[in-house]
Write an enzyme that holds these catalytic residues in place. Structure first.
Site: not given
Ligand SMILES: *[C@@H]1O[C@H](CO)[C@@H](O)[C@H](O)[C@H]1NC(C)=O
Ligand SMILES: *[C@@H]1O[C@H](CO)[C@@H](O)[C@H](O)[C@H]1NC(C)=O
Ligand SMILES: *[C@@H]1O[C@H](CO)[C@@H](O)[C@H](O)[C@H]1NC(C)=O
Length: 298
Positions: A189, A249
């Site tokens: 990611r 995050c």
């Protein structure tokens, strides 16, 4: 620092908690919270799982309920007043030792976010159950479906605002590179090669970010690795735990695992970018999105 605060450990072991439960210590002085939370795509309903089974004496802490509901972004931090009101209903007063756990397979996912929220709101007598439900079940310790609502207590929250960073702070830092920023998402990611779990967000990272996937701090049993290994992990990633540290995050949850690790290494106050990648991706210009995958402008 009160004597009690000095005795509180950041991590408590499953054995410690089992003893406390057996000795009937759960009550106004010691409260246990199941803070499990899952991304919509996992199709896991944390609250329903809690109703079926939890560690005896636990209450459910819902990060999607104890949050700021006046924003499009997921579970942004609540006001100190909302936080106080929420935890009072869970039987937590300002002298309660709070122990938080969750049921994620790696050992912890969302519990460190709730641990950090207590600290942010001025309550340092809070611990994370090392290894979470994973290690608890591995030890064959008891679980139950029984639940008794705790007696409400009085809780007074303060807030250290400098611990929370917003979009403008990150934008400025992308230009000045003054503060090291750790992103806790998976390597794929972060690099842009693996999809984001939210449909309206593409993967990638901001210029200068350092990647330490949150799950890297746990070992096979879901417990936090030894302090030596943890120090090595942060150092090898290029993080100096003596210097200011910001974390990020997907939506400000697993970043708190990186905060937990830094705290265990003695960092005085790691900060959180609460909006995290979900906000950044939506607001930042394409040149501030580094990705090996699909370009935002396409
Ligand atoms: C908790 O709050 C009460 C009442 O406001 C106060 O007397 C007490 O000192 C506080 N305790 C801690 C540990 O902050
Ligand atoms: C994980 O780490 C903890 C703390 O260092 C240790 O007690 C435990 O045995 C480790 N578990 C495994 C499976 O390595
Ligand atoms: C807030 O946190 C910062 C960074 O950890 C620290 O330097 C400062 O003293 C804290 N402020 C208060 C009022 O606790």
């Amino acid at each position: 620092i009160s004597i009690m605060a000095a005795q509180i450990h950041t991590l408590v072991s499953a054995k410690w908690l089992l003893d406390a439960i057996k000795k009937n210590h759960i009550g106004p002085k010691l409260r246990l919270l199941d803070a499990s939370w899952y991304l919509a795509k996992t199709k896991r309903d944390a609250r329903a799982e809690f109703v079926r089974t939890h560690i005896p004496g636990a209450s459910f802490f819902d990060i999607d309920d104890c949050c700021d509901k006046n924003t499009e972004l997921d579970h942004m931090l609540p006001t100190p007043e909302r936080f106080s009101e929420y935890v009072e209903e869970l039987g937590i007063g300002n002298e309660t030792h709070v122990v938080v756990y969750d049921t994620h397979d790696v050992g912890a996912f969302s519990a460190p976010r709730v641990w950090w929220m207590f600290r942010l709101f001025g309550h340092n007598t809070v611990s994370v159950l090392d290894g979470g439900m994973k290690n608890w079940l591995h030890n064959k310790y008891p679980v139950t479906a029984e639940y008794t609502k705790p007696e409400p207590q009085k809780f007074k929250a303060s807030q250290n605002k400098s611990w929370v960073k917003n979009y403008e702070d990150i934008l400025e830092n992308v230009q000045t590179r003054k503060v090291q920023v750790v992103d806790a998402r998976s390597a794929g990611r972060f690099r842009g090669t693996e999809p984001e779990p939210r449909d309206d967000v593409l993967p990638g990272h901001y210029p200068g970010a350092i990647n330490i996937p949150f799950y890297s701090i746990f070992n096979q049993s879901g417990e936090v690795m030894s302090t030596e290994d943890l120090a090595k992990l942060y150092k090898e990633a290029g993080v100096d735990v003596q210097k200011p540290l910001w974390t990020s995050c997907g939506s400000g949850v697993t970043a708190c695992v990186i905060i937990l690790g830094a705290h265990l290494l003695g960092h005085p106050g790691p900060c959180l970018y609460d909006g995290s990648w979900t906000e950044w991706f939506k607001r930042a210009p394409a040149e501030y999105i580094v990705s090996e995958g699909q370009d935002k402008s396409k």
